[in-house]
Structures are given as structure tokens and as C-alpha cells.
Motif scaffolding. Structure first.
Motif, PDB file in Angstrom:
ATOM      1  N   UNK A 237      60.092 116.134  66.250  1.00  0.00           N
ATOM      2  CA  UNK A 237      59.104 115.208  66.830  1.00  0.00           C
ATOM      3  C   UNK A 237      59.041 115.377  68.342  1.00  0.00           C
ATOM      4  N   UNK A 238      60.215 115.445  68.989  1.00  0.00           N
ATOM      5  CA  UNK A 238      60.263 115.578  70.445  1.00  0.00           C
ATOM      6  C   UNK A 238      59.723 116.932  70.898  1.00  0.00           C
ATOM      7  N   UNK A 239      60.039 117.974  70.144  1.00  0.00           N
ATOM      8  CA  UNK A 239      59.503 119.305  70.488  1.00  0.00           C
ATOM      9  C   UNK A 239      57.987 119.324  70.314  1.00  0.00           C
ATOM     10  N   UNK A 282      60.202 121.814  62.044  1.00  0.00           N
ATOM     11  CA  UNK A 282      61.073 121.184  61.049  1.00  0.00           C
ATOM     12  C   UNK A 282      61.993 122.201  60.377  1.00  0.00           C
ATOM     13  N   UNK A 283      61.481 123.298  59.810  1.00  0.00           N
ATOM     14  CA  UNK A 283      62.398 124.274  59.193  1.00  0.00           C
ATOM     15  C   UNK A 283      63.266 125.001  60.216  1.00  0.00           C
ATOM     16  N   UNK A 284      62.742 125.211  61.426  1.00  0.00           N
ATOM     17  CA  UNK A 284      63.518 125.908  62.460  1.00  0.00           C
ATOM     18  C   UNK A 284      64.737 125.078  62.859  1.00  0.00           C
ATOM     19  N   UNK A 302      70.255 122.433  70.281  1.00  0.00           N
ATOM     20  CA  UNK A 302      68.929 122.314  69.698  1.00  0.00           C
ATOM     21  C   UNK A 302      67.841 122.155  70.754  1.00  0.00           C
ATOM     22  N   UNK A 303      68.217 121.712  71.950  1.00  0.00           N
ATOM     23  CA  UNK A 303      67.233 121.488  73.013  1.00  0.00           C
ATOM     24  C   UNK A 303      67.197 122.611  74.045  1.00  0.00           C
ATOM     25  N   UNK A 391      61.648 117.550  82.101  1.00  0.00           N
ATOM     26  CA  UNK A 391      60.521 118.474  81.950  1.00  0.00           C
ATOM     27  C   UNK A 391      59.359 117.817  81.215  1.00  0.00           C
ATOM     28  N   UNK A 392      59.681 117.065  80.179  1.00  0.00           N
ATOM     29  CA  UNK A 392      58.641 116.377  79.410  1.00  0.00           C
ATOM     30  C   UNK A 392      57.947 115.329  80.267  1.00  0.00           C
ATOM     31  N   UNK A 393      58.701 114.622  81.078  1.00  0.00           N
ATOM     32  CA  UNK A 393      58.123 113.615  81.961  1.00  0.00           C
ATOM     33  C   UNK A 393      57.154 114.242  82.952  1.00  0.00           C
TER      34      UNK A 393
END
Length: 490
Positions: A237-239, A282-284, A302-303, A391-393
Motif C-alpha cells: 500500500x505504501x509503495x 503484493x507478490x514482490x 523491504x523499504x 521522500x514520500x512527504x
């Protein structure tokens, strides 16, 4: 044959040792001079290129001087601004310093040459009315003074270790030179008021959004009982949000040269890209999480890749937008010397754009590491999750600001986001310490909790002071330089 005495070569060995130490000392002293030497060589190459491209123009010397000032400005932009994009990734150990410099150099150059604005307001977004500078020579001196003033201030800010806004630097320079040339009435003061307001709006928006994402992630992933299961649910979701935000950001800000896209269309593009990225992630994430231990360190893995990609995209967008800070006034000077008057907007020639792109990359490679370290690790401690929030911000804040019509600084947003993450960590740590009265199994006294600050206040004061003085200082400097240049020219 007689065996030579053991100490036969002792004197010679001592002399060679002294020579060796002298060579090491020489290398140590000369090392700090390498970067300025390469920068000087780049400026010389730019001067030669300007002489070639200006042809037989009677104002060739002015074009060469303007190109030198533009190259100097671009070097300082690369050393200052790009740290905001790469600092969080380096601070989180998702990228090495060398990898960050390489990726940023490639993406900055690509952004400048592929999507760099082909039309730029020569008076920096309407800060000064073009007709107020009527005389073509006064316009040229004003733009040269603005370029040099902004570059000198950026150079000083880099030396002080303060990430400042290059956009505000050039705006202040244009304003000061415009006042010196045509008086206070030449300045568009409502526009300047909005820019002054962005000093507060940019970092606050960036900090609040970054802190909000960290507040969302902590209870749902970091403190979850089954961290791996939580990561499989929320990481995609975040990605997806990140991909959608950057797609909208690039559509809105970074690709204006290729195609004009309004805010609504950019948001639709972002939503579509975000949904597709979520579905494919999701699968990744499920594959990446196989075999990971149920602890916080596993989440960082994961991030890491999304953080690297976000840093690269930020650099591309920065190259597309902020290259005009270095070459916009230069292009305006070339245009004014070509037809003898200042226009509201001009086309940036390819050779001028290449000066900006190359200068930003060289500045980053030669002088960028110091501010990258400051943004990435010296304000507050970052890991992959926190840096991801920063970075997202940055991307989301630019989109919100565009929707609200607010002039914001990418530098202020990114640094504000780092501070926002740090202050949220302080608040959260204090809240946890007060609730159970324990931190890592040990009782923590209130005075000890007060001492354990997670944000360096000294950096906050330095950065805030540098932001506040940027426009007035560059304006005063540009005004003085304009008067000096006009006197020298007679």
C-alpha cells in the motif's frame, strides 16, 4: 665476498623516509584543492564553449562572463540542493555515498536535458516587471548581478553547512538587482509576500506529512505482533502511494517541457500508477519477506529499494525544474544581447541547458557529500522507514502546494520533513517513556528524558536562520553588484 655492514644504508633509509613523509604531507595538503581545481577547469571549459557558441557577436565578452556566472551558480546548486534528495537514502544506509552521487548525477542531468523547462520567466516568475528595466544593458547587468549574488550566497551556505533554497536565492538576487536598477515600484510585492510565506509553509507541510506517515507506520508495522504479516499487508500500500505520488509529481512538475498536464489529469495519472504498483508489489513483497525474522530490522529491507527509486525520481524532477535557476538568467542575457531588449520569456538554447546540467552534476560530485551527510544523518537518525516517509512527504507536499497555488521550496520541504520525523520520534519516545515508565527495561528519570533529544537543535537554528536571511541577503548583495557592474561598464 664481504657482507656489507647492517647499518651501511641507515642514513639513506632515513632520508628516503623523510622524502616519503614529505610526499604524504603534500598529498594531504593538496587533497582539499582537487575539487576547487576541477570546478575551475569546468568554468574555463564553459567560458571557451560560450566563446564558440556566441560566434561573432559584438557582445561576446558579456556572454562569456554570463556563462561563467551561470556555471558557478550551477556548481553551487548541485552542491546544495541535491543533498536534500540523496541525504535520506544515504543516512538510512540504503545507498552508499558513491552510489548516491552516481545516481543523482545521472538523474539530475537526464531531468535537465529531457524535461527541463524550455520557457523560463526571465524576471524569475514575475518578481520584477520587464518593462521596468527598459534599457537592455541594465537588464543584462541585473541578471548577471542576480546570478553572481545567488551563487556567492549558496557557496557561503555550503561552507556553513546550511541547506538553503536555490530558488529563493535567485529570486532574492533578481529582486535586489531590480530595485537597484528601477526602484522599489518595479518589484511585484504580492508575489514576494507569497514567497516569504513559503518560508513557513514549506517546512511545516513537509514535516507534518512525514510525521503523519511515520505515525501511521509505527503501530501498524513496527510495533505489530507479527511484523512480517503486517509488512505483507501494508508495504505494498505504501509503495503504491509512493509510486502514485511520484507519477503525479513528475507529470505535474517534471515533464512540462514534453507535455502540459493540469492538476486533475496529473492526479488521475498518479491514481492509476499507484493502483498498478500496489497490485504488482503484493507478490514482490511476499517473496522478499520469505525467511525474514520477526523484528524491526527486517522491515528496513523491504523499504530499501523503494527508497532508492524515490531518491532517483526526486533528482530527476529537481534537474527538470531547478536547472532554470542557474541557466534562466543566463538564457535571458543571451536573448537580450541577441535582440537588444528584455522579453517576458525566452527559449533556453541547448548549449545553455547543458551548462546547467553539467554544472549541477559537477557541483554534486565535488562538493555535495558534506550536505548529504548533514541532511541524512546529522539532523536526526534515519533508517529506511523514516527516510521513506521523508521522500514520500516531499512528493505529496509539492502536489498539495500546487493544488493550493502556494510557491514552495523543495529544499525547505525535504529538510522540514527530516525535522518532522525527528520531532515525532522525540514525542513518541517521551510518550512511551511516560506511560510505562520504562525504556528498554530501565527506569528513566524525567531529567534524563529531557536530555535525550533526537533532533540536533543547533542544526535547526542554523538552517532556520539561513532560510530567513536568504532573500534579503541576496537582494542586498545583488543590488551592490549591479551598481558595481554598471560603474565598471561606464
Amino acid at each position: 665476498m664481504d657482507t656489507p655492514p647492517i647499518n651501511q644504508w641507515k642514513t639513506l633509509d632515513k632520508d628516503l623516509g623523510r622524502i616519503g613523509r614529505l610526499e604524504l604531507a603534500t598529498q594531504y595538503v593538496a587533497r582539499p584543492l582537487v575539487a576547487p581545481g576541477v570546478a575551475l577547469a569546468f568554468v574555463v571549459v564553459v567560458a571557451i564553449a560560450a566563446a564558440v557558441f556566441s560566434g561573432g557577436s559584438p557582445d561576446r565578452l558579456l556572454v562569456i562572463a554570463a556563462a561563467v556566472f551561470g556555471a558557478y551558480t550551477a556548481l553551487n546548486i548541485g552542491a546544495n540542493d541535491v543533498a536534500n534528495n540523496m541525504g535520506p537514502a544515504v543516512g538510512a544506509n540504503a545507498l552508499t555515498m558513491g552510489g548516491a552521487l552516481l545516481i543523482a548525477a545521472i538523474c539530475e542531468t537526464a531531468g535537465a536535458l529531457i524535461a527541463g523547462g524550455d520557457v523560463v520567466n526571465t524576471i524569475s516568475g514575475g518578481i520584477v516587471a520587464p518593462e521596468a528595466l527598459g534599457d537592455g544593458r541594465d537588464f543584462v547587468w541585473a541578471m548577471m548581478a542576480a546570478l553572481l549574488a545567488s551563487a556567492l550566497w549558496l557557496n557561503l551556505a555550503i561552507w556553513l553547512g546550511a541547506p538553503v533554497s536555490t530558488t529563493h536565492s535567485i529570486v532574492g538576487g533578481v529582486m535586489g538587482a531590480g530595485i537597484a536598477a528601477a526602484g522599489f515600484m518595479a518589484v511585484n510585492w504580492p508575489t514576494m509576500g507569497r514567497i516569504a510565506g513559503s518560508w513557513v509553509i514549506s517546512p511545516v507541510m513537509g514535516g507534518v506529512i512525514a510525521a503523519a506517515f511515520l505515525a501511521f507506520i509505527k503501530p501498524r508495522m513496527i510495533y505489530a505482533t507479527d511484523k512480517i504479516a503486517a509488512a505483507r499487508r501494508w508495504a505494498p500500500v505504501l509503495v503504491g502511494i509512493m509510486a502514485g505520488a511520484f507519477a503525479a509529481y513528475l507529470a505535474l512538475k517534471g515533464l512540462s517541457r514534453l507535455v502540459r498536464i493540469d492538476l486533475g489529469t496529473a492526479l488521475l495519472i498518479g491514481a492509476a500508477v499507484g493502483a498498478c504498483t500496489w497490485a504488482s508489489s503484493v507478490p514482490v513483497v511476499r517473496r522478499q519477506s520469505i525467511g525474514l525474522e520477526n523484528r524491526k530490522k527486517s522491515l528496513k529491507k523491504l523499504f530499501a529499494l523503494p527508497l532508492v527509486i524515490s531518491a532517483a525520481l526526486l533528482s530527476f524532477a529537481h534537474g527538470a525544474n531547478d536547472v532554470a535557476n542557474a541557466v534562466g538568467p543566463l538564457a535571458a542575457i543571451v536573448d537580450a544581447l541577441g535582440d537588444g531588449h528584455a522579453d517576458a520569456s525566452v527559449q533556453i538554447p541547448l548549449w545553455v541547458m547543458m551548462i546547467g546540467a553539467a554544472g549541477i552534476s559537477f557541483g554534486l560530485l565535488l562538493f555535495g557529500p558534506r550536505l548529504i551527510r548533514l541532511v541524512g544523518s546529522e539532523i536526526t537518525r534515519l533508517n529506511a522507514v523514516r527516510a521513506f516517509c521523508v521522500a514520500l512527504s516531499a512528493a505529496i507536499t509539492v502536489i498539495l502546494a500546487s493544488a493550493l497555488g502556494l510557491p514552495v521550496s523543495s529544499t525547505h520541504i525535504a529538510v522540514g520533513a527530516v525535522f518532522g520525523v525527528g520531532f515525532y520520534r522525540e514525542w513518541h519516545a517521551e510518550r512511551r517513556a511516560r506511560a510505562p515508565g520504562l525504556v528498554k527495561g530501565k527506569e528513566v528519570a524525567p531529567e534524563e528524558r529531557t536530555r535525550r533529544k533526537l533532533v540536533r537543535r543547533s542544526h535547526m537554528l542554523t538552517v532556520a536562520a539561513a532560510w530567513v536571511v536568504t532573500v534579503p541577503l541576496t537582494a542586498l548583495l545583488a543590488g551592490g553588484l549591479f551598481v558595481a557592474l554598471r560603474l565598471i561598464a561606464g
